[in-house]
Design a protein around this motif. Structure first.
Motif, PDB file in Angstrom:
ATOM      1  N   GLY A   1       0.783  -1.235   0.000  1.00  0.00           N
ATOM      2  CA  GLY A   1       0.000   0.000   0.000  1.00  0.00           C
ATOM      3  C   GLY A   1       0.811   1.278   0.000  1.00  0.00           C
ATOM      4  N   LYS A   2       2.118   1.197  -0.233  1.00  0.00           N
ATOM      5  CA  LYS A   2       2.961   2.390  -0.252  1.00  0.00           C
ATOM      6  C   LYS A   2       2.810   3.130  -1.577  1.00  0.00           C
ATOM      7  CE  LYS A   2       5.232   1.757   3.703  1.00  0.00           C
ATOM      8  NZ  LYS A   2       5.204   2.740   4.818  1.00  0.00           N
ATOM      9  N   SER A   3       2.836   4.451  -1.512  1.00  0.00           N
ATOM     10  CA  SER A   3       2.792   5.260  -2.732  1.00  0.00           C
ATOM     11  C   SER A   3       4.184   5.330  -3.357  1.00  0.00           C
ATOM     12  CB  SER A   3       2.296   6.665  -2.418  1.00  0.00           C
ATOM     13  OG  SER A   3       3.231   7.350  -1.602  1.00  0.00           O
ATOM     14  N   LYS A   4       4.278   5.883  -4.568  1.00  0.00           N
ATOM     15  CA  LYS A   4       5.572   6.012  -5.234  1.00  0.00           C
ATOM     16  C   LYS A   4       6.520   6.902  -4.437  1.00  0.00           C
ATOM     17  CE  LYS A   4       3.969   5.195  -9.965  1.00  0.00           C
ATOM     18  NZ  LYS A   4       3.870   5.735 -11.343  1.00  0.00           N
ATOM     19  N   LYS A   5       5.974   7.982  -3.861  1.00  0.00           N
ATOM     20  CA  LYS A   5       6.817   8.860  -3.052  1.00  0.00           C
ATOM     21  C   LYS A   5       7.323   8.129  -1.811  1.00  0.00           C
ATOM     22  CE  LYS A   5       4.960  13.366  -4.449  1.00  0.00           C
ATOM     23  NZ  LYS A   5       4.319  14.621  -3.975  1.00  0.00           N
ATOM     24  N   ASP A   6       6.460   7.340  -1.179  1.00  0.00           N
ATOM     25  CA  ASP A   6       6.881   6.584  -0.003  1.00  0.00           C
ATOM     26  C   ASP A   6       7.969   5.578  -0.357  1.00  0.00           C
ATOM     27  OD1 ASP A   6       5.114   7.893   1.673  1.00  0.00           O
ATOM     28  OD2 ASP A   6       3.498   6.447   1.345  1.00  0.00           O
ATOM     29  N   ILE A   7       7.822   4.940  -1.512  1.00  0.00           N
ATOM     30  CA  ILE A   7       8.819   3.958  -1.946  1.00  0.00           C
ATOM     31  C   ILE A   7      10.166   4.634  -2.173  1.00  0.00           C
ATOM     32  CG2 ILE A   7       9.458   2.399  -3.832  1.00  0.00           C
ATOM     33  CD1 ILE A   7       6.448   1.798  -4.134  1.00  0.00           C
ATOM     34  N   LEU A   8      10.161   5.805  -2.806  1.00  0.00           N
ATOM     35  CA  LEU A   8      11.409   6.538  -3.018  1.00  0.00           C
ATOM     36  C   LEU A   8      12.053   6.932  -1.693  1.00  0.00           C
ATOM     37  CD1 LEU A   8      10.763   8.853  -6.096  1.00  0.00           C
ATOM     38  CD2 LEU A   8      12.559   7.130  -5.864  1.00  0.00           C
TER      39      LEU A   8
ATOM     40  N   CYS B   1      11.762   5.353   1.165  1.00  0.00           N
ATOM     41  CA  CYS B   1      12.317   4.129   1.757  1.00  0.00           C
ATOM     42  C   CYS B   1      13.616   3.741   1.057  1.00  0.00           C
ATOM     43  CB  CYS B   1      11.301   2.996   1.663  1.00  0.00           C
ATOM     44  SG  CYS B   1       9.820   3.211   2.675  1.00  0.00           S
ATOM     45  N   LEU B   2      13.634   3.867  -0.262  1.00  0.00           N
ATOM     46  CA  LEU B   2      14.840   3.537  -1.017  1.00  0.00           C
ATOM     47  C   LEU B   2      15.993   4.465  -0.646  1.00  0.00           C
ATOM     48  CD1 LEU B   2      13.638   2.730  -4.650  1.00  0.00           C
ATOM     49  CD2 LEU B   2      14.881   1.221  -3.099  1.00  0.00           C
ATOM     50  N   LYS B   3      15.716   5.749  -0.546  1.00  0.00           N
ATOM     51  CA  LYS B   3      16.772   6.704  -0.204  1.00  0.00           C
ATOM     52  C   LYS B   3      17.321   6.430   1.191  1.00  0.00           C
ATOM     53  CE  LYS B   3      14.536  10.551  -1.397  1.00  0.00           C
ATOM     54  NZ  LYS B   3      14.335  11.995  -1.679  1.00  0.00           N
ATOM     55  N   ARG B   4      16.460   6.031   2.099  1.00  0.00           N
ATOM     56  CA  ARG B   4      16.927   5.696   3.453  1.00  0.00           C
ATOM     57  C   ARG B   4      17.824   4.461   3.417  1.00  0.00           C
ATOM     58  NH1 ARG B   4      19.160   4.835   7.252  1.00  0.00           N
ATOM     59  NH2 ARG B   4      18.571   4.942   9.457  1.00  0.00           N
ATOM     60  N   ALA B   5      17.442   3.462   2.626  1.00  0.00           N
ATOM     61  CA  ALA B   5      18.255   2.254   2.515  1.00  0.00           C
ATOM     62  C   ALA B   5      19.583   2.549   1.820  1.00  0.00           C
ATOM     63  CB  ALA B   5      17.478   1.178   1.757  1.00  0.00           C
ATOM     64  N   ILE B   6      19.553   3.391   0.798  1.00  0.00           N
ATOM     65  CA  ILE B   6      20.790   3.738   0.080  1.00  0.00           C
ATOM     66  C   ILE B   6      21.715   4.542   0.983  1.00  0.00           C
ATOM     67  CG2 ILE B   6      21.719   5.062  -1.856  1.00  0.00           C
ATOM     68  CD1 ILE B   6      19.111   4.339  -3.369  1.00  0.00           C
ATOM     69  N   ALA B   7      21.145   5.438   1.801  1.00  0.00           N
ATOM     70  CA  ALA B   7      21.962   6.206   2.747  1.00  0.00           C
ATOM     71  C   ALA B   7      22.688   5.269   3.709  1.00  0.00           C
ATOM     72  CB  ALA B   7      21.082   7.192   3.514  1.00  0.00           C
ATOM     73  N   ARG B   8      22.002   4.216   4.141  1.00  0.00           N
ATOM     74  CA  ARG B   8      22.632   3.230   5.035  1.00  0.00           C
ATOM     75  C   ARG B   8      23.806   2.547   4.322  1.00  0.00           C
ATOM     76  NH1 ARG B   8      18.559   0.274   5.540  1.00  0.00           N
ATOM     77  NH2 ARG B   8      17.727   1.306   7.401  1.00  0.00           N
ATOM     78  N   GLN B   9      23.583   2.157   3.070  1.00  0.00           N
ATOM     79  CA  GLN B   9      24.644   1.498   2.313  1.00  0.00           C
ATOM     80  C   GLN B   9      25.820   2.438   2.061  1.00  0.00           C
ATOM     81  OE1 GLN B   9      23.786   0.720  -1.810  1.00  0.00           O
ATOM     82  NE2 GLN B   9      25.144  -1.053  -1.902  1.00  0.00           N
ATOM     83  N   VAL B  10      25.529   3.676   1.671  1.00  0.00           N
ATOM     84  CA  VAL B  10      26.588   4.633   1.353  1.00  0.00           C
ATOM     85  C   VAL B  10      27.415   4.942   2.589  1.00  0.00           C
ATOM     86  CG1 VAL B  10      27.023   7.028   0.679  1.00  0.00           C
ATOM     87  CG2 VAL B  10      25.406   5.644  -0.622  1.00  0.00           C
ATOM     88  N   PHE B  11      26.776   5.046   3.748  1.00  0.00           N
ATOM     89  CA  PHE B  11      27.520   5.317   4.985  1.00  0.00           C
ATOM     90  C   PHE B  11      28.583   4.257   5.219  1.00  0.00           C
ATOM     91  CE2 PHE B  11      28.032   4.452   9.552  1.00  0.00           C
ATOM     92  CZ  PHE B  11      28.570   5.665   9.962  1.00  0.00           C
ATOM     93  N   HIS B  12      28.216   2.990   5.041  1.00  0.00           N
ATOM     94  CA  HIS B  12      29.188   1.917   5.256  1.00  0.00           C
ATOM     95  C   HIS B  12      30.247   1.909   4.158  1.00  0.00           C
ATOM     96  CE1 HIS B  12      27.117   0.222   8.693  1.00  0.00           C
ATOM     97  NE2 HIS B  12      25.977   0.239   8.026  1.00  0.00           N
ATOM     98  N   LEU B  13      29.870   2.299   2.935  1.00  0.00           N
ATOM     99  CA  LEU B  13      30.859   2.383   1.861  1.00  0.00           C
ATOM    100  C   LEU B  13      31.885   3.475   2.129  1.00  0.00           C
ATOM    101  CD1 LEU B  13      28.525   2.047  -1.264  1.00  0.00           C
ATOM    102  CD2 LEU B  13      30.193   0.363  -0.475  1.00  0.00           C
ATOM    103  N   ILE B  14      31.433   4.581   2.751  1.00  0.00           N
ATOM    104  CA  ILE B  14      32.339   5.699   3.021  1.00  0.00           C
ATOM    105  C   ILE B  14      33.212   5.429   4.244  1.00  0.00           C
ATOM    106  CG2 ILE B  14      32.418   8.122   3.739  1.00  0.00           C
ATOM    107  CD1 ILE B  14      30.001   8.627   1.977  1.00  0.00           C
TER     108      ILE B  14
END
Length: 408
Positions: A318-325, A327-340
């Motif tokens: 039931g998530k909207s497109k904006k909600d999905i984006l 959630c994705l940005k939050r997950a990518i931020a987590r990944q990028v933090f560990h990459l940095i």
């Protein structure tokens, strides 16, 4: 020496002068003075804030603006530097405004160590990335403005000029205008319009070349700092550069991946009250970093099967497109933090072409089997694109049995 003898400093920074103030750990005002924003002024300011006793820390306003030079000097001589945030407007109205008042307020904030953040060092390769990226952003903005101006002039140009370029795409339009010559029979308006359009098109080409140079420099600089981040799917040199700039030369100042997500404006903000429990969108943080996360999310939604599957699950929930984006940005931020904070080891692709040729396979064979373009396989083998997930998939496919490869 007892604890009461320790002091804390605060600095109100300006373009040409800095005003420093010193207080004790009990909040007693010790002294304040103004110094020029020069190398000799930095040395005098340092002597002033350290001559009253052991210095715990110095709170500096604008460590990435007017206080950048002073912050670098203080760190070089071993003074702990924190960036103090501007006090609330209501508090500023109550106490008044002067350089001395602001300097003592900075010292009080540094003493409380509440509204402070560890300042960027701004003295390494990431700082070089920042200045290059700033110049690139300016060139891109100027490039867009030039194209807009060319098209605006064509709208009002005399009909002979307008008819000649009316139906051309932007790239072809710039090329033809840059190579254009005066026309016999043009009146003064048409002739001057052609001259103006040619000069604008020439400027556009120069900006194209400048942007390409900045892109090359950014790729080289990012490869020096963290080459492994460029192998992660969806992260290009420009987005990696922006995220490295946000983290700074000292990413250890960011305590957790949640703090990095908050810094990028990708963490939801609690907005609960009474019986209502909810979160709201974070509109703060570094908006350029947020834009970089958004670009990575859009690329992965279009090209990454795992990301598409994740988006499909959220859509079913039931998530909207904006909600999905979000959630994705939050997950990518987590990944990028560990990459940095833990840079991955770069994986080379030098072995792929010899392995493919040893099996007697062409680029077309591999592209058909892996469901991608011949160009992507060629670029991956030459190392011009870095997609570590696809690289591992390709290598695993090559190391499979020849029978399975031929069957595929």
């Amino acid at each position: 020496m007892h604890a009461g003898s320790h002091v804390v400093a605060g600095v109100d920074t300006h373009k040409d002068t800095h005003f420093a103030a010193v207080i004790t750990v009990t909040g007693q005002q010790v002294g304040a003075a103004e110094f020029p924003a020069t190398e000799s002024g930095y040395r005098a300011l340092t002597e002033f804030i350290t001559c009253h006793g052991p210095l715990l820390r110095a709170g500096v306003e604008g460590t990435n603006a007017y206080g950048a030079g002073l912050s670098r000097h203080l760190r070089e001589v071993g003074v702990p530097v924190v960036e103090v945030l501007r006090p609330a407007r209501q508090l500023r109205r109550m106490r008044g405004k002067s350089d001395q008042i602001d300097a003592y307020a900075a010292a009080q904030i540094a003493l409380a160590d509440v509204d402070t953040v560890t300042a960027k060092t701004s003295a390494g390769t990431v700082e070089a990335i920042r200045v290059t990226f700033a110049a690139r952003r300016s060139a891109i903005k100027a490039h867009s403005e030039v194209i807009t101006q060319i098209k605006s002039l064509l709208v009002t140009a005399p009909e002979p000029v307008r008819a000649e370029y009316r139906h051309l795409a932007t790239g072809r339009l710039i090329s033809m205008l840059a190579n254009s010559r005066p026309r016999v029979g043009d009146d003064e308006v048409a002739a001057r319009t052609r001259v103006a359009l040619k000069r604008l098109a020439t400027r556009c080409r120069q900006l194209d070349a400048e942007i390409d140079s900045h892109d090359t420099d950014l790729h080289d600089l990012v490869s020096q700092v963290n080459p492994g981040i460029l192998q992660v799917h969806g992260i290009a040199a420009t987005t990696a550069a922006q995220l490295l700039i946000t983290a700074g030369d000292n990413p250890d100042r960011i305590g957790s991946e949640a703090a990095f997500a908050m810094l990028c404006g990708a963490a939801p903000i609690p907005a609960s009250s009474g019986k209502t429990s909810r979160h709201r969108l974070n509109r703060g943080g570094d908006r350029h970093a947020n834009s970089a996360l958004h670009q990575i999310a859009k690329v992965r939604l279009g090209t990454d099967p795992d990301t598409r599957a994740y988006a499909a699950r959220l859509t079913a929930a039931g998530k909207s497109k904006k909600d999905i984006l979000r959630c994705l940005k939050r997950a990518i931020a987590r990944q990028v933090f560990h990459l940095i904070t833990n840079p991955p080891v770069i994986e080379h692709s030098d072995d792929l072409r010899p392995a493919r040729q040893a099996l007697g396979l062409t680029l077309a064979n591999v592209a058909d089997a892996l469901g991608c373009s011949i160009m992507k396989i060629s670029q991956l083998e030459r190392g011009t694109i870095r997609d570590v997930r696809f690289l591992r998939h390709y290598r695993a496919w090559l190391t499979a049995t020849p029978e399975l490869q031929l069957a595929a």
